[in-house]
Design a protein around this motif. Structure first.
Motif, PDB file in Angstrom:
ATOM      1  N   PHE A 135      22.007 -46.854  39.914  1.00 24.92           N
ATOM      2  CA  PHE A 135      22.723 -47.946  39.117  1.00 24.92           C
ATOM      3  C   PHE A 135      23.936 -46.641  40.236  1.00 24.92           C
ATOM      4  O   PHE A 135      24.691 -48.653  40.156  1.00 24.92           O
ATOM      5  CB  PHE A 135      22.781 -47.233  38.092  1.00 24.92           C
ATOM      6  CG  PHE A 135      23.870 -47.619  36.955  1.00 24.92           C
ATOM      7  CD1 PHE A 135      23.735 -48.708  35.606  1.00 24.92           C
ATOM      8  CD2 PHE A 135      24.935 -46.846  37.035  1.00 24.92           C
ATOM      9  CE1 PHE A 135      24.771 -49.042  34.977  1.00 24.92           C
ATOM     10  CE2 PHE A 135      26.555 -47.683  36.050  1.00 24.92           C
ATOM     11  CZ  PHE A 135      25.924 -48.343  35.139  1.00 24.92           C
ATOM     12  N   GLU A 136      24.566 -46.420  40.863  1.00 27.15           N
ATOM     13  CA  GLU A 136      25.830 -45.931  41.445  1.00 27.15           C
ATOM     14  C   GLU A 136      25.957 -47.514  42.052  1.00 27.15           C
ATOM     15  O   GLU A 136      27.259 -47.225  43.004  1.00 27.15           O
ATOM     16  CB  GLU A 136      25.702 -44.717  41.384  1.00 27.15           C
ATOM     17  CG  GLU A 136      26.243 -43.333  39.976  1.00 27.15           C
ATOM     18  CD  GLU A 136      25.194 -43.375  39.226  1.00 27.15           C
ATOM     19  OE1 GLU A 136      23.686 -43.338  39.821  1.00 27.15           O
ATOM     20  OE2 GLU A 136      25.050 -42.752  38.504  1.00 27.15           O
TER      21      GLU A 136
ATOM     22  N   SER B  50      27.114 -51.437  31.455  1.00 30.00           N
ATOM     23  CA  SER B  50      26.201 -52.421  30.988  1.00 30.00           C
ATOM     24  C   SER B  50      26.034 -53.315  30.313  1.00 30.00           C
ATOM     25  O   SER B  50      25.743 -54.646  30.301  1.00 30.00           O
ATOM     26  CB  SER B  50      24.452 -51.309  30.623  1.00 30.00           C
ATOM     27  OG  SER B  50      24.581 -50.288  31.884  1.00 30.00           O
TER      28      SER B  50
ATOM     29  N   THR C 179      20.548 -44.331  36.182  1.00 30.34           N
ATOM     30  CA  THR C 179      21.778 -43.885  36.463  1.00 30.34           C
ATOM     31  C   THR C 179      21.343 -42.637  37.039  1.00 30.34           C
ATOM     32  O   THR C 179      20.322 -41.703  36.915  1.00 30.34           O
ATOM     33  CB  THR C 179      22.418 -44.043  34.839  1.00 30.34           C
ATOM     34  OG1 THR C 179      21.918 -42.629  34.349  1.00 30.34           O
ATOM     35  CG2 THR C 179      22.880 -45.038  35.095  1.00 30.34           C
ATOM     36  N   GLN C 180      22.437 -41.355  37.247  1.00 30.79           N
ATOM     37  CA  GLN C 180      22.694 -40.221  37.728  1.00 30.79           C
ATOM     38  C   GLN C 180      21.167 -40.143  38.226  1.00 30.79           C
ATOM     39  O   GLN C 180      20.431 -38.761  38.392  1.00 30.79           O
ATOM     40  CB  GLN C 180      22.789 -39.677  37.061  1.00 30.79           C
ATOM     41  CG  GLN C 180      23.740 -39.551  36.733  1.00 30.79           C
ATOM     42  CD  GLN C 180      23.979 -38.876  34.586  1.00 30.79           C
ATOM     43  OE1 GLN C 180      23.085 -38.946  34.036  1.00 30.79           O
ATOM     44  NE2 GLN C 180      25.053 -39.082  34.207  1.00 30.79           N
TER      45      GLN C 180
ATOM     46  N   ASP D  35      28.865 -45.289  30.451  1.00 35.09           N
ATOM     47  CA  ASP D  35      28.326 -46.323  31.443  1.00 35.09           C
ATOM     48  C   ASP D  35      26.314 -47.571  30.188  1.00 35.09           C
ATOM     49  O   ASP D  35      26.639 -48.541  30.989  1.00 35.09           O
ATOM     50  CB  ASP D  35      25.862 -45.677  32.323  1.00 35.09           C
ATOM     51  CG  ASP D  35      26.740 -45.040  33.829  1.00 35.09           C
ATOM     52  OD1 ASP D  35      27.901 -45.179  34.047  1.00 35.09           O
ATOM     53  OD2 ASP D  35      25.693 -44.304  34.005  1.00 35.09           O
TER      54      ASP D  35
ATOM     55  N   THR E 154      18.303 -43.658  32.021  1.00 36.07           N
ATOM     56  CA  THR E 154      18.935 -42.391  32.808  1.00 36.07           C
ATOM     57  C   THR E 154      17.414 -41.908  33.651  1.00 36.07           C
ATOM     58  O   THR E 154      16.568 -42.103  33.359  1.00 36.07           O
ATOM     59  CB  THR E 154      19.754 -41.941  31.975  1.00 36.07           C
ATOM     60  OG1 THR E 154      20.011 -40.851  33.164  1.00 36.07           O
ATOM     61  CG2 THR E 154      18.949 -41.194  31.013  1.00 36.07           C
TER      62      THR E 154
END
Lengths: 514, 78
Positions: free
Chosen positions: A144-145, A67, A128-129, A63, A105
């Motif tokens: 993010f995903e 990014s 993220t996640q 990531d 994250t």
């Protein structure tokens, strides 16, 4: 031309080749390029302005690559953030850089939510996640995903070489970290010249063991290999045994590390006994002086020549590196091509060849200045010459030797720590009257901070309490490993704490402990 | 019992606030960095006569994670 075009052009040349891999995951150049377009499109849609600042608070993961290139592709400026920083250190960076977007994250989300009321410029936090995905998220949070998955056409913005690409925070002699501003031109210049010097090529397989928030990692493990279409494996955390296994299992040919990592690898190699380093072609060391015995041991025992290079963050960050065909251990090599070095005395006058003075660097890799600090910028950048604060000399072949530091600085496992910043933290402790921090030798980290404090009259405390106070306010690596409480600190004739004497007295055990 | 023996090891290497519990986090609470963690693991391997792989090491976030690994490796015969 912008830095992200390095990725675009590699995706056109070698679309199916693996660009980045981590554990069992890998992604090809064409997929990475598409995801970077998606993320760049998503950032623009979420309101990122041209040259808006985007913080990246991530560990070593693919990531980071997504990014980094997406921020640059969308015309933003990346502000890498050290995940070890504490709340008050983060607030300073967020406020100073006026960060509007953050990519992080879920692990760091509680910390960010905690400081968000104090950093009102922060509009969007891309996570993220994120457990539970995008459902019923507060307005400021973005998954993010989801951004990666929403397909965008290739993003092509007008980005000039002198547009800013990165704002890299370095600890400061004045106490607060300052943001070194690097343009797209700076980074591209440094990447191309460093590639040429180190003979990095498109077939090289890289192992990213340096933390990606560090400018050395961003240049040597990300920008340079991606520009060539190389393959980069990432390990999330530096574990010497794992590094050795990855080198063997994945035929790593190019390795960049800080001296403390090479020292740890030597110790692990001694324990493991068997190894296969036949794939390893080039090893580069930077970030701190490489002890001669480490490079000698690698050469004699493992037939590996470590090329030492260096340069401050302000030079993007590579300024000098040894060439593989003419390595001089003990030197950081000649300056990169089209980069000039001069050595000056205290009056800023150039000294004769071989004489010791402050090392100054001029070239396409030298930063544009410090964010919001025109006076400090003018002090270090004079007529295009960056005054590095390193003391050294140049030999008859043009090789640079770094011999000492003009500025008071400690390098802890490759990370710079300015004693002033630690001392300021100590002075905030309600029981501390005076404080001085010096660097002492450490087997694992090369150097660590050691604090000496004098308590206010009638105050009592122990070193543990002072150390834990530092831990709450400073990143762990900046915290003193030892705190010594003294009755008094050595002073010079003008009443200032005499650190030179402190170091001497410390080495001879002459200090009067409370 | 494992926790008590781990406490002796941690106390030798690191300074922390409060009690050592399975919830104690390596980085945030103990202040451990990437150089401290392998040293702690080495000491724990010797103390409990187990072998913790590098892949397992990557997943250790808390003292509880380390206790689980020690238990698992002790059951598997080190």
């Amino acid at each position: 031309m912008a830095v992200d075009r390095f990725l675009r052009s590699s995706a056109q040349r070698v679309p199916t080749k693996t660009a980045v891999a981590c554990e069992d995951f890998n992604i090809s150049y064409s997929s990475l390029d598409q995801e970077v377009d998606n993320l760049a499109g998503g950032l623009l849609k979420s309101g990122l302005a041209h040259q808006g600042k985007v913080g990246v608070l991530l560990g070593n993961t693919p990531d980071y690559f997504r990014s980094y290139f997406a921020i640059l592709r969308s015309g933003g400026i990346i502000v890498p953030i050290n995940p070890l920083l504490k709340a008050n250190e983060l607030i300073h960076i967020f406020k100073d850089a006026e960060i509007t977007h953050l990519i992080t994250t879920e692990r760091f989300l509680p910390l960010i939510e905690n400081i968000r009321p104090q950093v009102p410029k922060l509009q969007k936090v891309v996570v993220t996640q994120l457990a539970g995905g995008q459902d019923s998220l507060p307005e400021h949070l973005i998954c993010f995903e989801d951004l990666l998955a929403e397909k965008y056409d290739p993003v092509f913005l007008e980005i000039q070489e002198d547009d800013l690409a990165a704002c890299l925070y370095t600890s400061g002699t004045s106490g607060k970290p300052k943001g070194a501003l690097l343009s797209h031109g700076n980074l591209m210049f440094d990447a191309l010249q460093s590639i040429k010097r180190t003979t990095m090529n498109s077939e090289d397989r890289h192992l990213c063991i340096l933390p990606l928030f560090h400018s050395f990692a961003q240049m040597s493990c990300m920008v340079m290999p991606i520009s060539l279409g190389g393959c980069v494996r990432i390990i999330p955390q530096f574990i010497p045994g794992l590094v050795i296994k990855e080198i063997e299992d994945h035929s790593i040919s190019f390795l960049c590390a800080v001296p403390a990592m090479y020292t740890a690898l030597l110790s692990a190699l001694t324990k493991i006994g068997t190894y296969d380093f036949s794939s390893l072609r080039i090893c580069v060391s930077g970030g701190a002086p490489l002890p001669r015995e480490i490079s000698r041991e690698f050469k004699t025992k493992y037939r590996l020549e470590i090329l030492e290079g260096n340069g401050p963050t302000e030079t993007s960050p590579v300024a000098y590196v040894n060439p593989p065909e003419a390595n001089k251990p003990g030197s950081v090599g000649p300056p990169l091509d089209e980069v000039m070095v001069k050595i000056v005395d205290d009056n800023d006058l150039e000294v004769s060849q071989g004489e010791i003075g402050e090392i100054c660097v001029k070239g396409g890799n030298v930063m544009q200045g410090y964010l919001n600090l025109p006076k400090v910028t003018a002090e270090v950048l004079k007529d295009g010459w960056l005054h590095t604060g390193d003391l050294g000399k140049v030999d008859e072949d043009g090789y640079v030797y770094i011999l000492d530091r003009k500025k008071d600085m400690i390098i802890v496992g490759g990370l710079n720590v300015y004693p002033r910043e630690v001392e300021e933290c100590l002075y905030k402790h309600p029981k501390v009257l005076e404080a001085a921090v010096i660097g002492t030798h450490d087997k694992e980290r090369d150097e660590v901070p050691k604090a000496y404090v004098v308590l206010k009259p009638d105050c009592e405390t122990d070193s543990k309490e002072i150390l834990l106070y530092c831990r709450k306010n400073l990143a762990n690596y900046k915290c003193p490993r030892t705190v010594v409480i003294l009755n008094k600190l050595p002073k010079n004739s003008s009443g200032k704490i005499d650190k030179k004497r402190l170091k001497e007295e410390e080495s001879f055990g002459l200090l009067e402990v409370n | 019992m494992i926790l008590e023996r781990l406490k002796t090891i941690v106390d030798e290497h690191l300074i922390y606030e409060g009690d050592l519990t399975p919830e104690t986090r390596m980085v945030e609470d103990l202040g451990a960095d990437s150089f401290d963690i392998p040293l702690l693991i080495d000491a724990a391997e010797q103390e409990f006569n187990v072998l913790i792989s590098d892949q397992e090491l990557l997943k250790i976030r808390t003292i509880g994670d380390l206790i689980s690994l020690i238990n698992k490796n002790e059951e598997a015969g080190g």
